[in-house]
Design a protein around this motif. Structure first.
Motif, PDB file in Angstrom:
ATOM      1  N   ARG A 150       6.338   6.041   3.591  1.00 58.27           N
ATOM      2  CA  ARG A 150       6.261   5.941   2.133  1.00 58.27           C
ATOM      3  C   ARG A 150       5.276   4.850   1.723  1.00 58.27           C
ATOM      4  O   ARG A 150       4.366   5.083   0.949  1.00 58.27           O
ATOM      5  N   SER A 151       5.457   3.655   2.261  1.00 57.81           N
ATOM      6  CA  SER A 151       4.562   2.557   1.879  1.00 57.81           C
ATOM      7  C   SER A 151       4.593   1.477   2.950  1.00 57.81           C
ATOM      8  O   SER A 151       5.489   1.450   3.808  1.00 57.81           O
ATOM      9  N   ILE A 152       3.593   0.616   2.901  1.00 57.89           N
ATOM     10  CA  ILE A 152       3.593  -0.541   3.800  1.00 57.89           C
ATOM     11  C   ILE A 152       3.272  -1.801   2.988  1.00 57.89           C
ATOM     12  O   ILE A 152       2.642  -1.723   1.931  1.00 57.89           O
TER      13      ILE A 152
ATOM     14  N   ILE B 119       0.867  -1.180   0.000  1.00 55.66           N
ATOM     15  CA  ILE B 119       0.000   0.000   0.000  1.00 55.66           C
ATOM     16  C   ILE B 119       0.906   1.234   0.000  1.00 55.66           C
ATOM     17  O   ILE B 119       1.779   1.372   0.860  1.00 55.66           O
TER      18      ILE B 119
ATOM     19  N   GLU C 278       8.098   1.293   5.076  1.00 57.81           N
ATOM     20  CA  GLU C 278       9.199   2.088   4.526  1.00 57.81           C
ATOM     21  C   GLU C 278       9.039   3.516   5.009  1.00 57.81           C
ATOM     22  O   GLU C 278       8.042   4.180   4.706  1.00 57.81           O
TER      23      GLU C 278
ATOM     24  N   VAL D  16       1.528   4.824   0.893  1.00 53.62           N
ATOM     25  CA  VAL D  16       0.957   5.724   1.902  1.00 53.62           C
ATOM     26  C   VAL D  16       1.341   7.178   1.596  1.00 53.62           C
ATOM     27  O   VAL D  16       0.481   8.048   1.503  1.00 53.62           O
TER      28      VAL D  16
END
Lengths: 264, 113
Positions: free
Chosen positions: B108-110, A54, B30, A56
């Motif tokens: 940033r992201s998972i 995902i 991240e 984010v």
């Protein structure tokens, strides 16, 4: 163990209290970080077992910033001006506040939020000046955040046109990252601390609107170069305003009051 | 130790996004941290271990990606890499810079499942 609500160790939780009503403390509103809010989600009916990414791309403090904006909107709607006073411990924030309130309380309606890890000491000093005050004890926390202010403000019922003074936890590092929804941030440094504070803690000076240099009565006794501080502070923040004063002798307090009048 | 608050904010944010996707757990995170953000990477790393306990991120690994600092000289406009807000311009020699990059503190992201 707290005898009002049965909460656990007081050292670790954020507690808000009013002087003279220590038994009636209250806690932060909303969800608590310490609760395991993941558990309910485990019962979701849609189980996806494959790993997926995902994106984010969110600022880590976006939640604090959002709440801070909400506080700011609340203040603006009521015509309340909020100041966030930051400094290292012992720079003289509480003394500055006490004196300011004593000198201007006929002119302005002051409300105060005091932030410290422990004790009601500062709230008691402000209480003695006769204005409403709430003490936030952050426990292990090193700064106030927007949620604490949101909770405290709800308890205060601040009237139209008032001035809210928020005295942050004494610390030049952590409070710099947490917007509380204030209109202006005021960083206080004092002469005995040395003239290299802006170089050592640039983030705080970058985010402040006014820098007060307190304890100027001690200038003859210590090596403190006023010009150097001004230069350092302006290097990191060319817009910062700088005032020198001594709460003890009263020298320079007029200029601070003038600044307050212009900004509230 | 504002790193603990930051770590808890990261975990909250990761949980929020994981819950939206009805994920059962977070496997990886991240995190971008700018060199000029005032966050000490080692302290954040340490705080993350505390912050993940009892959350959807409990078993997650995290990667902290440093974002190098970059500043602009206020006198001549030259942009150059720097790890300090007090650096003299390598082109014109003047002091006084403004931040261009390196203030980031972002998730940033998972990776979830």
């Amino acid at each position: 163990m707290c005898d009002t609500c049965g909460c656990g160790s007081e050292d670790e939780e954020v507690i808000l209290r009013k002087p003279g009503k220590e038994g009636e403390h209250f806690h932060l509103e909303g969800e608590d970080h310490l609760h395991h809010h993941g558990e309910d989600l485990g019962q979701s009916h849609h189980h996806h077992h494959e790993a997926r990414e995902i994106v984010v791309e969110q600022n880590v403090l976006s939640r604090n910033d959002l709440l801070a904006e909400r506080n700011r909107g609340y203040f603006e709607a009521r015509g309340v001006t909020a100041f966030n006073l930051v400094s290292s411990p012992g720079a003289g924030k509480t003394s500055l506040l006490e004196q300011t309130i004593r000198d201007l309380k006929e002119e302005k309606k002051f409300f105060v939020i005091e932030g410290d890890q422990q004790t009601m000491h500062d709230a008691e000093r402000i209480d003695a000046t006769g204005v409403p005050v709430i003490q936030i004890n952050t426990g292990n926390g090193c700064h106030l955040d927007a949620r604490m202010i949101h909770t405290a403000v709800k308890e205060m019922d601040i009237p139209e046109g008032a001035v809210l003074m928020i005295e942050n936890v004494g610390n030049l590092v952590c409070p710099s990252l947490f917007d509380l929804g204030e209109h202006k941030r005021v960083v206080v440094i004092s002469v005995p601390e040395g003239d290299d504070k802006p170089v050592k803690y640039p983030t705080m000076f970058r985010s402040s609107h006014l820098c007060i240099i307190n304890k100027t009565d001690l200038l003859p006794y210590v090596d403190f170069d006023l010009e150097k501080v001004r230069e350092y502070a302006r290097q990191v923040n060319p817009e910062i305003e700088i005032l020198e004063l001594s709460v003890k002798t009263g020298e320079g307090m007029d200029r601070w009051y003038q600044w307050l009048r212009e900004n509230s | 130790m504002h790193e603990l608050s930051i770590a808890m904010s990261i975990v909250d944010l990761a949980e929020e996004y994981a819950a939206k996707e009805e994920a059962q757990r977070v496997l990886e995170m991240e995190i971008e941290v700018g060199e000029l953000s005032g966050v000490v990477t080692e302290a954040l790393d340490f705080a993350m271990e505390e912050a993940v306990a009892g959350t959807l991120c409990e078993k997650a690994r995290w990667k902290i990606i440093p974002i190098p600092g970059e500043v602009r000289c206020r006198a001549c406009g030259h942009v150059f890499p720097s790890d300090s807000l007090f650096s003299d311009c390598p082109r014109c020699g003047q002091a006084g810079v403004e931040l261009v990059r390196g203030n980031e503190m972002r998730l940033r992201s998972i990776l979830v499942e």
